[in-house]
Design an enzyme around this catalytic site. Sequence first.
Site, PDB file in Angstrom:
ATOM      1  N   ASP A   1       0.812  -1.210   0.000  1.00  0.00           N
ATOM      2  CA  ASP A   1       0.000   0.000   0.000  1.00  0.00           C
ATOM      3  C   ASP A   1       0.848   1.263   0.000  1.00  0.00           C
ATOM      4  O   ASP A   1       0.476   2.285  -0.587  1.00  0.00           O
ATOM      5  CB  ASP A   1      -0.934   0.005   1.214  1.00  0.00           C
ATOM      6  CG  ASP A   1      -2.159  -0.870   0.994  1.00  0.00           C
ATOM      7  OD1 ASP A   1      -2.108  -1.726   0.094  1.00  0.00           O
ATOM      8  OD2 ASP A   1      -3.145  -0.713   1.723  1.00  0.00           O
TER       9      ASP A   1
ATOM     10  N   ASP B   1      -1.277  -5.701   3.898  1.00  0.00           N
ATOM     11  CA  ASP B   1      -2.635  -5.264   4.215  1.00  0.00           C
ATOM     12  C   ASP B   1      -3.775  -6.158   3.738  1.00  0.00           C
ATOM     13  O   ASP B   1      -4.572  -6.624   4.536  1.00  0.00           O
ATOM     14  CB  ASP B   1      -2.840  -3.853   3.680  1.00  0.00           C
ATOM     15  CG  ASP B   1      -1.929  -2.855   4.370  1.00  0.00           C
ATOM     16  OD1 ASP B   1      -0.951  -3.285   4.995  1.00  0.00           O
ATOM     17  OD2 ASP B   1      -2.174  -1.652   4.282  1.00  0.00           O
ATOM     18  N   LYS B   2      -3.933  -6.380   2.445  1.00  0.00           N
ATOM     19  CA  LYS B   2      -5.075  -7.151   1.940  1.00  0.00           C
ATOM     20  C   LYS B   2      -4.777  -8.633   1.905  1.00  0.00           C
ATOM     21  O   LYS B   2      -5.660  -9.465   1.759  1.00  0.00           O
ATOM     22  CB  LYS B   2      -5.474  -6.697   0.516  1.00  0.00           C
ATOM     23  CG  LYS B   2      -5.734  -5.205   0.362  1.00  0.00           C
ATOM     24  CD  LYS B   2      -6.507  -4.652   1.509  1.00  0.00           C
ATOM     25  CE  LYS B   2      -6.125  -3.215   1.784  1.00  0.00           C
ATOM     26  NZ  LYS B   2      -4.721  -2.904   1.886  1.00  0.00           N
TER      27      LYS B   2
ATOM     28  N   GLU C   1      -6.865   4.504  -0.240  1.00  0.00           N
ATOM     29  CA  GLU C   1      -6.474   5.056   1.050  1.00  0.00           C
ATOM     30  C   GLU C   1      -6.024   6.503   0.880  1.00  0.00           C
ATOM     31  O   GLU C   1      -5.406   6.867  -0.130  1.00  0.00           O
ATOM     32  CB  GLU C   1      -5.331   4.239   1.660  1.00  0.00           C
ATOM     33  CG  GLU C   1      -5.770   2.872   2.129  1.00  0.00           C
ATOM     34  CD  GLU C   1      -4.657   2.089   2.802  1.00  0.00           C
ATOM     35  OE1 GLU C   1      -4.983   1.121   3.500  1.00  0.00           O
ATOM     36  OE2 GLU C   1      -3.475   2.441   2.628  1.00  0.00           O
TER      37      GLU C   1
ATOM     38  N   SER D   1      -5.139   4.628   5.436  1.00  0.00           N
ATOM     39  CA  SER D   1      -4.076   3.737   5.857  1.00  0.00           C
ATOM     40  C   SER D   1      -4.101   3.620   7.372  1.00  0.00           C
ATOM     41  O   SER D   1      -4.513   4.544   8.078  1.00  0.00           O
ATOM     42  CB  SER D   1      -2.730   4.293   5.406  1.00  0.00           C
ATOM     43  OG  SER D   1      -1.667   3.669   6.087  1.00  0.00           O
TER      44      SER D   1
END
Length: 555
Positions: free
Chosen positions: A78, A120-121, A442, A468
């Site tokens: 990200d 993150d994902k 984000e 974020s």
Amino acid sequence: MKSDKLNNGVDWAPRRSLLHALGMTNEEIAQPLIGIVSSYNEIVPGHMNIDKIVEAVKQGVAMAGGTPVVFPAIAVCDGIAMGHEGMKYSLVTRDLIADSTEAMAMAHGLDALVMVPNCDKNVPGLLMAAARVNIPTIFVSGGPMLAGLVDGCKRSLSSMFEAVGSYNAGKISAEKLEEFENKVCPTCGSCSGMYTANSMNCLTEVLGMGLRGNGTIPAVYSERIQLAKHAGMQVMELLRKDIKPRDIMTLDAFKNALTMDMALGCSTNSMLHLPAIAHECGIELDLDMANAISEKTPNICHLAPAGSHYMEELNEAGGIYAVMKEIDKLGLLKTDIITCTGKTVAENIANAVNKNPDIIRHSDNPYSKTGGIAVLKGNLAPDSCVVKRSAVAPEMLVHSGPAKVYDCEEDAMAAINGGEIVDGDVVVIRYEGPKGGPGMREMLNPTSAIMGRGLGSTVALITDGRFSGATRGAAIGHVSPEAAVGGNIALIKNGDIIDIDIPANTINVRLSDEELEERRKAWTPREPKITTGYLARYASLVTSGNRGAVLEVKK
């Protein structure tokens, strides 16, 4: 076991021949086949050590009598994707990861899985896949990055983004900015604060899907390799006992996760991911539940960006089990439920010790008596929106101010850097939601620019996009319904007064229902920003942020 059929007679000889082509022996084919989902790549800093984690998992599986087989999962960084079109591809990978892992596991008849995510994902995507496939599964992450050091103070990625804002405001020199650039990310691993990756890895421990230390042992520690070997061994125990993800990820487990989310002060992205994971388990999480849990859960950890502590310090203080034990003193956790250790939560945390009450405060000495995240509702967000309350300056918990409205992140950034935003303003960034973005970008760049210009205690930001985990300040995201589907955020004009009351969980624009209705008559839907490829397909299927932005086939 699914793989037993490989050894049953001549009909399965063609399949066995293909396994022989891989160099497998008859002995290996006769053992359970354990899929190891590797998120290793050479572009995401949190993933560059995962090849070593995977090798350790393989050793653990083999030591415990299984045959490990590795296949990949993608991941987006990200931080690298931030602030440009690449961020549209971040959240959407959650479903690609879940879909591809489901396909690989089911197509090859694997008996169990070890998930090796980090960023993150990647973590929620694999948790979603685990729930779908529902064969014995355990998680071991790549681990968090160590904090950087600038001017004798620990720093992290959020410090870097804010340093850019300070430089643009003329507050630091180019030389100081370069020093930040070279020092804030000193090792591999997921960025060192309680950002989204570390939030989700910690909550994986709480959900019962990862062993002790999964969320907090630094990536560069040898202890992380040992943890991976134990995870490989433990998945064989889960297989023997037939303990599956949906046996572990129950409604009570999700309530525990929400409770610990509040105690830890996790990223607001958890309010997207937990409902999506629960959805795959056949459980619908109502975000109203989050406020009810927050009301009785103290926030006892202040890690970056909310405070000056980092993941390595939380690990040294006793880790997630120590935080859970503090919260359990208040009777707020369900402790009789099974976990991937084969034991209950109560058994897991029985011997946990809080080694540093400055890092993990005692439950009777919290940072706040309520949790780190708040869900707000009102005529600006009838379905809900989310804020990381623990990272908001006290003077901004209640705020009223005029709207400065922008229809994309780029326009807002130009306004902030151009000095258009002044004390008291409420910056509104819309058409950045799951459908409108598409992909729900984000907004770390705008929030960091606001903080870097010294406006963090006087300016709020509201968006139907998201933030974020590195974001701090009065940053309110996931506004639902989003602008692209005609949510009230689409009707706001410059100068409208917006009232934010985080303690009361409300957010309203000072417009009557009649005025909103008149504006709605004049509103027309925007043409989709992207009409081809995966993003267009995603936009056509994705639901609202308050539902976890899950994909739903239209009937």
